[in-house]
Design an enzyme around this catalytic site. Structure first.
Site, short mmCIF file in Angstrom:
data_model
loop_
_atom_site.label_atom_id
_atom_site.label_comp_id
_atom_site.label_asym_id
_atom_site.label_seq_id
_atom_site.Cartn_x
_atom_site.Cartn_y
_atom_site.Cartn_z
N ARG A 28 0.90 -1.27 0.09
CA ARG A 28 0.04 -0.15 0.06
C ARG A 28 0.95 1.19 0.06
O ARG A 28 0.64 2.29 0.79
CB ARG A 28 -0.80 -0.03 1.24
CG ARG A 28 -2.00 -0.99 1.15
CD ARG A 28 -3.27 -0.70 0.08
NE ARG A 28 -4.12 -1.60 0.17
CZ ARG A 28 -5.20 -1.67 0.79
NH1 ARG A 28 -5.28 -0.66 1.65
NH2 ARG A 28 -5.96 -2.47 0.57
N ARG A 41 -7.76 11.31 -5.88
CA ARG A 41 -9.25 10.57 -5.40
C ARG A 41 -10.29 11.35 -5.37
O ARG A 41 -11.61 11.22 -5.18
CB ARG A 41 -9.23 9.91 -4.19
CG ARG A 41 -8.34 8.60 -4.24
CD ARG A 41 -9.28 7.44 -4.79
NE ARG A 41 -10.07 7.05 -3.69
CZ ARG A 41 -11.33 7.14 -3.23
NH1 ARG A 41 -12.16 8.00 -4.47
NH2 ARG A 41 -11.95 6.70 -2.39
O1 CP3 Z 1 0.06 -1.69 -2.31
C1 CP3 Z 1 -0.50 -0.84 -3.38
O2 CP3 Z 1 -0.16 0.28 -3.24
C2 CP3 Z 1 -1.02 -1.09 -4.67
C3 CP3 Z 1 -2.60 -0.94 -4.58
C4 CP3 Z 1 -3.33 -1.99 -3.61
C5 CP3 Z 1 -4.64 -1.61 -3.44
N1 CP3 Z 1 -5.26 -2.78 -2.62
C6 CP3 Z 1 -5.24 -0.43 -3.53
C7 CP3 Z 1 -6.39 0.18 -2.52
C8 CP3 Z 1 -3.08 -3.43 -3.26
C9 CP3 Z 1 -2.13 -4.19 -3.52
C10 CP3 Z 1 -4.43 -3.74 -2.70
C11 CP3 Z 1 -4.53 -5.17 -2.46
C12 CP3 Z 1 -5.82 -5.40 -1.61
N2 CP3 Z 1 -7.06 -4.97 -1.54
C13 CP3 Z 1 -5.92 -6.41 -0.48
C14 CP3 Z 1 -4.45 -7.40 -0.18
C15 CP3 Z 1 -3.72 -6.53 0.58
C16 CP3 Z 1 -4.03 -6.22 2.02
O3 CP3 Z 1 -4.11 -5.17 2.33
O4 CP3 Z 1 -4.18 -7.22 2.84
C17 CP3 Z 1 -7.10 -6.47 0.06
C18 CP3 Z 1 -7.49 -7.42 1.21
C19 CP3 Z 1 -7.86 -5.35 -0.48
C20 CP3 Z 1 -9.40 -5.26 -0.31
C21 CP3 Z 1 -9.65 -3.82 -0.16
N3 CP3 Z 1 -9.63 -2.85 -0.82
C22 CP3 Z 1 -9.49 -3.32 1.42
C23 CP3 Z 1 -9.50 -4.19 2.44
C24 CP3 Z 1 -9.47 -1.81 1.05
C25 CP3 Z 1 -9.39 -1.08 2.50
C26 CP3 Z 1 -10.56 -0.16 2.79
C27 CP3 Z 1 -10.31 1.21 3.07
O5 CP3 Z 1 -10.90 2.14 2.45
O6 CP3 Z 1 -9.29 1.19 3.76
C28 CP3 Z 1 -9.72 -1.50 -0.13
C29 CP3 Z 1 -9.59 -0.59 -0.78
C30 CP3 Z 1 -8.38 -0.02 -1.36
N4 CP3 Z 1 -7.36 -0.63 -2.32
C31 CP3 Z 1 -7.58 1.47 -1.35
C32 CP3 Z 1 -6.68 1.49 -2.07
C33 CP3 Z 1 -5.41 2.58 -2.30
C34 CP3 Z 1 -8.21 2.64 -0.65
C35 CP3 Z 1 -9.22 3.11 -1.48
C36 CP3 Z 1 -9.52 4.70 -1.53
O7 CP3 Z 1 -8.64 5.46 -2.07
O8 CP3 Z 1 -10.29 5.08 -0.81
#
Ligand code: CP3
Length: 347
Positions: A28, A41
């Site tokens: 992330r 965003r």
């Molecule tokens: O690592 C990076 O910089 C690459 C981008 C990336 C995102 N998601 C962008 C994202 C990666 C590698 C992921 C993987 C991901 N997504 C996982 C596996 C990694 C981990 O964290 O365990 C999982 C379980 C997800 C599912 C997911 N998507 C979750 C649990 C969330 C968080 C919700 C939140 O708002 O905190 C997301 C949303 C997400 N994916 C965001 C980003 C940048 C936040 C969205 C936003 O900009 O509002």
């Protein structure tokens, strides 16, 4: 085109080859802790960013420029290929993926469609190609692993206890194994497409698999993980396995044909080595510590580096993703510290 020479420390560490300093990247590393990301965003949703190769490239490059990390990770989500399979998913702010048609029956599993990357997600492949033109560090592609994806598909969203998932797994093993199989095929196809488009390493995120005990893991998940990594084995890109709270599964992971094992902060690098992990280890600073004082961060980082650098096959990372509350400055300082500390000490 980037003018700087290519920094191959990360790829060399993955392969266990000699290199100049311990490579660093952060899960992330592109996201809400960056003011620049928050600004983007305001205009685009997460899916709008990933559908737009120019903007997506910009977001992926942000941390590389800002933090000085040794690898880029494609900006996407583990849910990115799900709509192509027939899943109606929305990423909700501060919640995560929410699915309006959760999987509950064998019929639902049978209705899942096959992923055809160039037809369904050409924008992801275009982003990979654009990134390769601009990056002077390796690009990491990724996929969610079947268990973690299935947990969202079955629960309909994030979960603490995964009880729908576990009850589906135990009471409907035929449907469960078919689901693992379909998601496993997706993972192979998706990883291949990313590597063919230019990704130089891939990470498989099985973030929530630590919810299973080793016995259930061996029966319900290990076969598909083995199939995935065997399916991409011949492709020229290191493969990284990662999950949270999965220290009790290390023995199982150690049997997989992977190059790198990613640890969270609950399992020390030394204890993984003692448990027989001889391949490259990646990790594992507690991301919560990034909100503590620099002295604490430095102390813990030194401990991790001292353990990691006992062998040349170590990649520094966090034990899980960066929290939105972290200061970019802290990550920048941490990256510089790891580089400096690891190049000073003779290995
Ligand atoms: O690592 C990076 O910089 C690459 C981008 C990336 C995102 N998601 C962008 C994202 C990666 C590698 C992921 C993987 C991901 N997504 C996982 C596996 C990694 C981990 O964290 O365990 C999982 C379980 C997800 C599912 C997911 N998507 C979750 C649990 C969330 C968080 C919700 C939140 O708002 O905190 C997301 C949303 C997400 N994916 C965001 C980003 C940048 C936040 C969205 C936003 O900009 O509002």
């Amino acid at each position: 085109m980037s003018l700087k020479p290519f920094n191959d420390n990360f790829l060399k560490a993955c392969k266990g080859e000699e290199h100049e300093h311990v490579p660093v990247w952060y899960m992330r590393q592109a996201g809400r802790f960056q003011p620049e990301y928050r600004k983007i965003r305001e205009k685009y949703s997460l899916f709008e960013i990933t559908h737009n190769p120019e903007v997506c490239t910009e977001v992926t490059l942000l941390p590389v420029r800002q933090l000085g990390v040794d690898a880029a990770i494609l900006f996407a989500d583990i849910m990115t290929p799900m709509p192509a399979m027939g899943i109606d998913v929305e990423i909700k702010s501060n919640i995560g993926p929410v699915i309006s048609n959760p999987i509950r029956t064998l019929e639902d599993v049978k209705n899942l469609r096959e992923l055809h990357p160039s037809e369904h997600i050409p924008y992801i492949l275009d982003t990979v190609k654009l990134l390769r033109e601009q990056l002077n560090v390796p690009l990491i592609g990724f996929t969610g692993a079947p268990f973690t994806l299935a947990s969202y598909l079955i629960e309909g969203g994030p979960s603490r206890n995964y009880y729908f998932t576990k009850s589906f797994m135990h009471s409907n093993p035929e449907a469960w194994h078919l689901l693992m199989d379909r998601l496993g095929d997706m993972c192979i196809t998706y990883l291949k497409a990313q590597i063919e488009a230019g990704a130089q390493a891939v990470q498989v995120f099985d973030s929530w698999v630590g919810a299973l005990n080793a016995e259930d893991y061996a029966e319900f998940v290990a076969p598909v993980m083995n199939k995935i990594f065997t399916g991409v084995k011949e492709l020229d890109a290191p493969k990284i396995m990662f999950g949270v709270g999965a220290g009790h599964l290390l023995e199982e992971w150690n049997k997989l044909p992977v190059d790198v094992i990613g640890l969270d902060w609950r399992t020390s690098i030394r204890s993984a080595r003692q448990q027989g992990v001889t391949r490259t280890v990646q990790g594992n600073l507690d991301p919560g510590l990034l909100l503590a004082s620099w002295n604490e961060i430095e102390k813990k980082t030194k401990e991790i580096l001292d353990q990691g650098m006992e062998t040349p096959n170590f990649v520094f990372n966090l034990g899980h993703g960066v929290y939105p509350q972290v200061e970019a400055e802290t990550l920048k300082r941490l990256t510089a510290f790891v580089h400096e500390y690891s190049s000073k000490i003779k290995r």
